[in-house]
Design a protein around this motif. Structure first.
Motif, PDB file in Angstrom:
ATOM      1  N   CYS A   6       0.728  -3.135   8.092  1.00 50.08           N
ATOM      2  CA  CYS A   6      -0.368  -2.870   7.159  1.00 50.08           C
ATOM      3  C   CYS A   6      -0.860  -4.177   6.543  1.00 50.08           C
ATOM      4  CB  CYS A   6       0.094  -1.895   6.075  1.00 50.08           C
ATOM      5  SG  CYS A   6      -1.133  -1.562   4.790  1.00 50.08           S
ATOM      6  N   LYS A   7       0.061  -5.012   6.125  1.00 48.52           N
ATOM      7  CA  LYS A   7      -0.294  -6.297   5.505  1.00 48.52           C
ATOM      8  C   LYS A   7      -1.053  -7.186   6.485  1.00 48.52           C
ATOM      9  CE  LYS A   7       1.753  -9.905   2.695  1.00 48.52           C
ATOM     10  NZ  LYS A   7       2.991 -10.387   2.079  1.00 48.52           N
ATOM     11  N   ARG A   8      -0.621  -7.197   7.732  1.00 48.98           N
ATOM     12  CA  ARG A   8      -1.306  -8.009   8.744  1.00 48.98           C
ATOM     13  C   ARG A   8      -2.732  -7.503   8.975  1.00 48.98           C
ATOM     14  NH1 ARG A   8       1.264  -7.773  14.245  1.00 48.98           N
ATOM     15  NH2 ARG A   8      -0.335  -6.256  14.729  1.00 48.98           N
ATOM     16  N   HIS A   9      -2.887  -6.185   9.074  1.00 51.02           N
ATOM     17  CA  HIS A   9      -4.232  -5.623   9.261  1.00 51.02           C
ATOM     18  C   HIS A   9      -5.124  -5.935   8.054  1.00 51.02           C
ATOM     19  CE1 HIS A   9      -3.878  -3.566  13.066  1.00 51.02           C
ATOM     20  NE2 HIS A   9      -2.729  -3.047  12.681  1.00 51.02           N
ATOM     21  N   ALA A  10      -4.567  -5.876   6.846  1.00 49.72           N
ATOM     22  CA  ALA A  10      -5.346  -6.183   5.640  1.00 49.72           C
ATOM     23  C   ALA A  10      -5.788  -7.641   5.632  1.00 49.72           C
ATOM     24  CB  ALA A  10      -4.525  -5.862   4.394  1.00 49.72           C
ATOM     25  N   ARG A  11      -4.957  -8.528   6.147  1.00 46.60           N
ATOM     26  CA  ARG A  11      -5.303  -9.952   6.218  1.00 46.60           C
ATOM     27  C   ARG A  11      -6.371 -10.193   7.295  1.00 46.60           C
ATOM     28  NH1 ARG A  11      -0.548 -11.656   7.222  1.00 46.60           N
ATOM     29  NH2 ARG A  11      -0.796 -11.786   9.459  1.00 46.60           N
ATOM     30  N   ALA A  30      -8.881   1.846   7.090  1.00 47.68           N
ATOM     31  CA  ALA A  30      -7.482   2.040   7.471  1.00 47.68           C
ATOM     32  C   ALA A  30      -7.146   3.517   7.633  1.00 47.68           C
ATOM     33  CB  ALA A  30      -6.566   1.415   6.421  1.00 47.68           C
ATOM     34  N   LEU A  31      -7.569   4.334   6.681  1.00 46.24           N
ATOM     35  CA  LEU A  31      -7.283   5.757   6.759  1.00 46.24           C
ATOM     36  C   LEU A  31      -8.227   6.538   5.866  1.00 46.24           C
ATOM     37  CD1 LEU A  31      -4.525   7.107   4.591  1.00 46.24           C
ATOM     38  CD2 LEU A  31      -4.671   4.649   4.691  1.00 46.24           C
ATOM     39  N   ARG A  32      -8.273   7.841   6.112  1.00 48.54           N
ATOM     40  CA  ARG A  32      -9.093   8.714   5.294  1.00 48.54           C
ATOM     41  C   ARG A  32      -8.500  10.107   5.286  1.00 48.54           C
ATOM     42  NH1 ARG A  32     -14.189  11.072   8.506  1.00 48.54           N
ATOM     43  NH2 ARG A  32     -13.075  11.519  10.410  1.00 48.54           N
ATOM     44  N   VAL A  76      -4.203  10.624   1.532  1.00 47.51           N
ATOM     45  CA  VAL A  76      -3.918   9.187   1.563  1.00 47.51           C
ATOM     46  C   VAL A  76      -2.741   8.826   0.667  1.00 47.51           C
ATOM     47  CG1 VAL A  76      -6.252   8.540   2.239  1.00 47.51           C
ATOM     48  CG2 VAL A  76      -5.669   8.618  -0.176  1.00 47.51           C
ATOM     49  N   GLU A  77      -2.534   9.567  -0.414  1.00 50.72           N
ATOM     50  CA  GLU A  77      -1.421   9.276  -1.318  1.00 50.72           C
ATOM     51  C   GLU A  77      -0.076   9.326  -0.607  1.00 50.72           C
ATOM     52  OE1 GLU A  77      -3.975  11.277  -2.015  1.00 50.72           O
ATOM     53  OE2 GLU A  77      -4.696  10.823  -4.044  1.00 50.72           O
ATOM     54  N   ALA A  78       0.077  10.249   0.332  1.00 51.71           N
ATOM     55  CA  ALA A  78       1.333  10.358   1.076  1.00 51.71           C
ATOM     56  C   ALA A  78       1.591   9.088   1.897  1.00 51.71           C
ATOM     57  CB  ALA A  78       1.309  11.593   1.980  1.00 51.71           C
ATOM     58  N   VAL A  79       0.558   8.550   2.502  1.00 53.34           N
ATOM     59  CA  VAL A  79       0.687   7.318   3.286  1.00 53.34           C
ATOM     60  C   VAL A  79       1.006   6.141   2.363  1.00 53.34           C
ATOM     61  CG1 VAL A  79      -0.511   5.715   4.833  1.00 53.34           C
ATOM     62  CG2 VAL A  79      -0.864   8.184   5.066  1.00 53.34           C
ATOM     63  N   LEU A 126     -10.116   4.680   2.728  1.00 50.03           N
ATOM     64  CA  LEU A 126      -9.606   3.399   2.226  1.00 50.03           C
ATOM     65  C   LEU A 126      -9.725   2.317   3.285  1.00 50.03           C
ATOM     66  CD1 LEU A 126      -6.262   4.472   0.475  1.00 50.03           C
ATOM     67  CD2 LEU A 126      -8.476   4.060  -0.594  1.00 50.03           C
ATOM     68  N   THR A 127     -10.109   1.130   2.846  1.00 49.47           N
ATOM     69  CA  THR A 127     -10.071  -0.032   3.727  1.00 49.47           C
ATOM     70  C   THR A 127      -8.638  -0.560   3.759  1.00 49.47           C
ATOM     71  OG1 THR A 127     -10.503  -1.622   1.964  1.00 49.47           O
ATOM     72  CG2 THR A 127     -12.438  -0.662   3.085  1.00 49.47           C
ATOM     73  N   TRP A 128      -8.389  -1.485   4.660  1.00 50.77           N
ATOM     74  CA  TRP A 128      -7.056  -2.083   4.733  1.00 50.77           C
ATOM     75  C   TRP A 128      -6.715  -2.803   3.431  1.00 50.77           C
ATOM     76  CZ3 TRP A 128      -3.598  -0.575   8.013  1.00 50.77           C
ATOM     77  CH2 TRP A 128      -3.988  -0.066   9.244  1.00 50.77           C
ATOM     78  N   ALA A 129      -7.686  -3.508   2.852  1.00 48.12           N
ATOM     79  CA  ALA A 129      -7.428  -4.224   1.597  1.00 48.12           C
ATOM     80  C   ALA A 129      -7.130  -3.248   0.465  1.00 48.12           C
ATOM     81  CB  ALA A 129      -8.624  -5.107   1.240  1.00 48.12           C
ATOM     82  N   GLN A 130      -7.894  -2.169   0.365  1.00 49.21           N
ATOM     83  CA  GLN A 130      -7.645  -1.166  -0.675  1.00 49.21           C
ATOM     84  C   GLN A 130      -6.278  -0.524  -0.500  1.00 49.21           C
ATOM     85  OE1 GLN A 130     -11.156   1.157   0.241  1.00 49.21           O
ATOM     86  NE2 GLN A 130     -12.129   0.575  -1.699  1.00 49.21           N
ATOM     87  N   LEU A 131      -5.954  -0.199   0.734  1.00 44.79           N
ATOM     88  CA  LEU A 131      -4.657   0.410   1.018  1.00 44.79           C
ATOM     89  C   LEU A 131      -3.526  -0.523   0.608  1.00 44.79           C
ATOM     90  CD1 LEU A 131      -2.846   2.616   2.239  1.00 44.79           C
ATOM     91  CD2 LEU A 131      -3.233   1.548   4.483  1.00 44.79           C
TER      92      LEU A 131
END
Length: 117
Positions: free
Chosen positions: A31-36, A43-45, A86-89, A51-56
């Motif tokens: 997740c961190k790599r994708h956000a970078r 990322a997910l909905r 999304v909260e579960a993820v 949510l974008t990767w940065a938001q996630l």
């Protein structure tokens, strides 16, 4: 010594790593790599939000910090009662970040079980 019961065989794991079948990645590190690499990409909905990767990653890091502040330690079990949202993820990834065992449930409320040995 680990507080988690497992049938894990260390020699089998070493073989899997040597063959390249297993890597050092965690769900959080991916997740961190994708956000970078793609912070604005989605990322997910769920039915309510996207949510974008940065938001996630920001949400995951904030929750992980809150769980740490609640004095959970690596290996603690965190039980989660949430619907498929999304909260579960976010909870699952926060547990991955801090080394907690995430125990998802079929119910739709949340329970933080602080049960560390």
């Amino acid at each position: 010594m680990s507080t988690i019961l497992t049938l894990h065989d260390p020699q089998t794991a070493r073989n899997y790593y040597a063959k390249g079948w297993w890597r050092e990645d965690t769900l959080y590190s991916l997740c961190k790599r994708h956000a970078r690499e793609n912070p604005g990409g989605f990322a997910l909905r769920d039915g309510r939000r996207r949510l974008t990767w940065a938001q996630l990653l920001n949400w995951v890091d904030a929750l992980a910090a809150n769980l740490h502040a609640a004095e959970l330690k690596r290996g603690c079990r965190v039980s989660v009662w949430l619907p498929n949202r999304v909260e579960a993820v976010v909870v699952f990834l926060a547990c991955s970040r801090n080394g907690y065992v995430c125990n998802p449930s079929l119910h739709q409320t949340i329970l933080w079980e602080k049960s560390c040995s």
